[in-house]
Design a protein around this motif. Sequence first.
Motif, PDB file in Angstrom:
ATOM      1  N   LEU A   1     -16.649   2.430   2.682  1.00 32.34           N
ATOM      2  CA  LEU A   1     -15.300   1.451   2.729  1.00 32.34           C
ATOM      3  C   LEU A   1     -14.794   1.752   4.012  1.00 32.34           C
ATOM      4  O   LEU A   1     -14.306   0.770   4.602  1.00 32.34           O
ATOM      5  CB  LEU A   1     -14.503   1.993   1.397  1.00 32.34           C
ATOM      6  N   LEU A   2     -14.638   2.927   4.426  1.00 26.00           N
ATOM      7  CA  LEU A   2     -13.847   3.181   5.830  1.00 26.00           C
ATOM      8  C   LEU A   2     -14.487   2.469   6.889  1.00 26.00           C
ATOM      9  O   LEU A   2     -13.909   2.150   7.730  1.00 26.00           O
ATOM     10  CB  LEU A   2     -13.872   4.812   6.107  1.00 26.00           C
ATOM     11  N   LYS A   3     -15.658   2.262   6.698  1.00 26.83           N
ATOM     12  CA  LYS A   3     -16.618   1.870   7.981  1.00 26.83           C
ATOM     13  C   LYS A   3     -16.048   0.367   7.799  1.00 26.83           C
ATOM     14  O   LYS A   3     -16.424  -0.160   9.048  1.00 26.83           O
ATOM     15  CB  LYS A   3     -18.095   1.996   7.851  1.00 26.83           C
ATOM     16  N   VAL A   4     -15.913  -0.524   7.020  1.00 27.33           N
ATOM     17  CA  VAL A   4     -16.025  -1.713   6.986  1.00 27.33           C
ATOM     18  C   VAL A   4     -14.257  -2.079   6.940  1.00 27.33           C
ATOM     19  O   VAL A   4     -14.079  -3.353   7.479  1.00 27.33           O
ATOM     20  CB  VAL A   4     -16.399  -2.269   5.640  1.00 27.33           C
ATOM     21  N   ILE A   5     -13.386  -1.476   6.706  1.00 25.66           N
ATOM     22  CA  ILE A   5     -11.900  -2.094   6.365  1.00 25.66           C
ATOM     23  C   ILE A   5     -11.143  -1.788   8.192  1.00 25.66           C
ATOM     24  O   ILE A   5     -11.740  -0.779   8.742  1.00 25.66           O
ATOM     25  CB  ILE A   5     -11.184  -1.226   5.697  1.00 25.66           C
ATOM     26  N   VAL A   6     -10.705  -2.815   8.364  1.00 24.14           N
ATOM     27  CA  VAL A   6      -9.881  -2.836   9.716  1.00 24.14           C
ATOM     28  C   VAL A   6      -8.520  -3.201   9.410  1.00 24.14           C
ATOM     29  O   VAL A   6      -8.123  -3.478   8.341  1.00 24.14           O
ATOM     30  CB  VAL A   6     -10.352  -3.809  10.511  1.00 24.14           C
ATOM     31  N   CYS A   7      -7.835  -3.033  10.598  1.00 30.20           N
ATOM     32  CA  CYS A   7      -6.465  -2.986  10.495  1.00 30.20           C
ATOM     33  C   CYS A   7      -6.006  -4.610  10.149  1.00 30.20           C
ATOM     34  O   CYS A   7      -6.790  -5.320  11.037  1.00 30.20           O
ATOM     35  CB  CYS A   7      -5.668  -2.763  11.654  1.00 30.20           C
ATOM     36  N   PRO A   8      -5.440  -5.107   9.119  1.00 26.10           N
ATOM     37  CA  PRO A   8      -5.093  -6.536   9.095  1.00 26.10           C
ATOM     38  C   PRO A   8      -4.440  -7.140  10.218  1.00 26.10           C
ATOM     39  O   PRO A   8      -4.357  -8.373  10.363  1.00 26.10           O
ATOM     40  CB  PRO A   8      -4.542  -6.768   7.787  1.00 26.10           C
ATOM     41  N   LYS A   9      -3.832  -6.345  11.008  1.00 29.08           N
ATOM     42  CA  LYS A   9      -2.729  -7.079  12.037  1.00 29.08           C
ATOM     43  C   LYS A   9      -3.738  -7.264  13.340  1.00 29.08           C
ATOM     44  O   LYS A   9      -3.647  -8.300  13.663  1.00 29.08           O
ATOM     45  CB  LYS A   9      -1.676  -6.012  12.138  1.00 29.08           C
ATOM     46  N   CYS A  10      -4.247  -5.836  13.704  1.00 30.79           N
ATOM     47  CA  CYS A  10      -5.025  -6.009  14.983  1.00 30.79           C
ATOM     48  C   CYS A  10      -6.391  -6.188  14.820  1.00 30.79           C
ATOM     49  O   CYS A  10      -7.130  -6.170  15.770  1.00 30.79           O
ATOM     50  CB  CYS A  10      -4.565  -4.879  15.769  1.00 30.79           C
ATOM     51  N   LYS A  11      -6.913  -6.033  13.474  1.00 27.11           N
ATOM     52  CA  LYS A  11      -8.480  -5.981  13.297  1.00 27.11           C
ATOM     53  C   LYS A  11      -9.102  -4.575  14.064  1.00 27.11           C
ATOM     54  O   LYS A  11     -10.392  -4.603  14.477  1.00 27.11           O
ATOM     55  CB  LYS A  11      -9.239  -6.869  13.925  1.00 27.11           C
ATOM     56  N   GLY A  12      -8.124  -3.750  14.443  1.00 25.57           N
ATOM     57  CA  GLY A  12      -8.688  -2.488  15.060  1.00 25.57           C
ATOM     58  C   GLY A  12      -9.027  -1.371  13.943  1.00 25.57           C
ATOM     59  O   GLY A  12      -9.060  -1.389  12.747  1.00 25.57           O
ATOM     60  N   GLU A  13      -9.425  -0.170  14.391  1.00 22.84           N
ATOM     61  CA  GLU A  13     -10.064   0.823  13.700  1.00 22.84           C
ATOM     62  C   GLU A  13      -8.794   1.524  12.830  1.00 22.84           C
ATOM     63  O   GLU A  13      -7.721   1.845  13.458  1.00 22.84           O
ATOM     64  CB  GLU A  13     -10.703   1.713  14.500  1.00 22.84           C
ATOM     65  N   LEU A  14      -9.045   1.812  11.397  1.00 21.13           N
ATOM     66  CA  LEU A  14      -8.015   2.649  10.858  1.00 21.13           C
ATOM     67  C   LEU A  14      -8.770   3.900  10.428  1.00 21.13           C
ATOM     68  O   LEU A  14      -9.795   4.392  10.451  1.00 21.13           O
ATOM     69  CB  LEU A  14      -7.766   1.931   9.439  1.00 21.13           C
TER      70      LEU A  14
ATOM     71  N   TYR B   1      -0.910   2.364   6.191  1.00 19.16           N
ATOM     72  CA  TYR B   1      -1.365   1.546   5.050  1.00 19.16           C
ATOM     73  C   TYR B   1      -1.309   2.594   3.897  1.00 19.16           C
ATOM     74  O   TYR B   1      -2.265   3.638   4.038  1.00 19.16           O
ATOM     75  CB  TYR B   1      -2.309   0.924   5.233  1.00 19.16           C
ATOM     76  N   ARG B   2      -0.736   2.352   2.927  1.00 14.12           N
ATOM     77  CA  ARG B   2      -0.743   3.358   1.739  1.00 14.12           C
ATOM     78  C   ARG B   2      -2.340   3.190   0.893  1.00 14.12           C
ATOM     79  O   ARG B   2      -2.625   1.948   0.987  1.00 14.12           O
ATOM     80  CB  ARG B   2       0.366   3.456   0.631  1.00 14.12           C
ATOM     81  N   ILE B   3      -2.559   3.980   0.203  1.00 16.82           N
ATOM     82  CA  ILE B   3      -3.721   3.989  -0.606  1.00 16.82           C
ATOM     83  C   ILE B   3      -3.276   4.151  -2.265  1.00 16.82           C
ATOM     84  O   ILE B   3      -2.729   5.178  -2.481  1.00 16.82           O
ATOM     85  CB  ILE B   3      -4.715   5.020  -0.362  1.00 16.82           C
ATOM     86  N   GLU B   4      -3.584   3.281  -2.968  1.00 21.42           N
ATOM     87  CA  GLU B   4      -3.082   3.524  -4.397  1.00 21.42           C
ATOM     88  C   GLU B   4      -4.561   3.317  -5.316  1.00 21.42           C
ATOM     89  O   GLU B   4      -5.137   2.416  -5.282  1.00 21.42           O
ATOM     90  CB  GLU B   4      -2.117   2.433  -4.805  1.00 21.42           C
TER      91      GLU B   4
ATOM     92  N   ALA C   1       2.913  -2.270   4.902  1.00 25.88           N
ATOM     93  CA  ALA C   1       2.708  -1.127   5.803  1.00 25.88           C
ATOM     94  C   ALA C   1       4.117  -0.341   6.202  1.00 25.88           C
ATOM     95  O   ALA C   1       4.899  -1.172   6.252  1.00 25.88           O
ATOM     96  CB  ALA C   1       1.942  -1.465   7.009  1.00 25.88           C
ATOM     97  N   LYS C   2       3.935   0.934   6.540  1.00 22.56           N
ATOM     98  CA  LYS C   2       5.546   1.408   7.002  1.00 22.56           C
ATOM     99  C   LYS C   2       4.820   1.869   8.202  1.00 22.56           C
ATOM    100  O   LYS C   2       3.639   1.962   8.999  1.00 22.56           O
ATOM    101  CB  LYS C   2       5.335   2.782   6.156  1.00 22.56           C
ATOM    102  N   PRO C   3       6.074   1.877   9.307  1.00 23.12           N
ATOM    103  CA  PRO C   3       5.692   2.311  10.616  1.00 23.12           C
ATOM    104  C   PRO C   3       5.353   3.842  10.760  1.00 23.12           C
ATOM    105  O   PRO C   3       5.884   4.565   9.672  1.00 23.12           O
ATOM    106  CB  PRO C   3       7.067   2.054  11.509  1.00 23.12           C
ATOM    107  N   LEU C   4       4.733   4.164  11.791  1.00 20.43           N
ATOM    108  CA  LEU C   4       4.104   5.403  11.960  1.00 20.43           C
ATOM    109  C   LEU C   4       5.130   5.957  12.621  1.00 20.43           C
ATOM    110  O   LEU C   4       5.186   5.768  13.935  1.00 20.43           O
ATOM    111  CB  LEU C   4       2.758   5.374  12.531  1.00 20.43           C
ATOM    112  N   THR C   5       5.744   7.403  12.119  1.00 23.61           N
ATOM    113  CA  THR C   5       6.702   7.774  12.734  1.00 23.61           C
ATOM    114  C   THR C   5       6.577   9.175  13.579  1.00 23.61           C
ATOM    115  O   THR C   5       6.981   9.517  14.471  1.00 23.61           O
ATOM    116  CB  THR C   5       8.035   7.980  11.878  1.00 23.61           C
ATOM    117  N   GLU C   6       5.331   9.763  12.755  1.00 26.68           N
ATOM    118  CA  GLU C   6       5.187  11.146  13.368  1.00 26.68           C
ATOM    119  C   GLU C   6       3.770  11.007  14.013  1.00 26.68           C
ATOM    120  O   GLU C   6       3.008  10.264  13.564  1.00 26.68           O
ATOM    121  CB  GLU C   6       5.097  12.069  12.071  1.00 26.68           C
TER     122      GLU C   6
END
Length: 61
Positions: free
Chosen positions: A6-19, A37-40, A51-56
Amino acid sequence: MLSENLLKVIVCPKCKGELKYCPKKNELRCYRCRLVYRIEEDIPILLVEEAKPLTEDEPCE
Ligand SMILES: [Zn+2]
């Protein structure tokens, strides 16, 4: 735990980049957009509106 396949095929919905999966926090991060992006129940919530902003800059290895 997310499957490797799953990790290989999913990309960021905004930039289509690697997650990057963060096992420590069980979340997916896009370092390009600086979004988290959270996982439920093993399902990544790949929605820009959710999505939440990455702060740290904590490395997640
Ligand atoms: Zn992105």
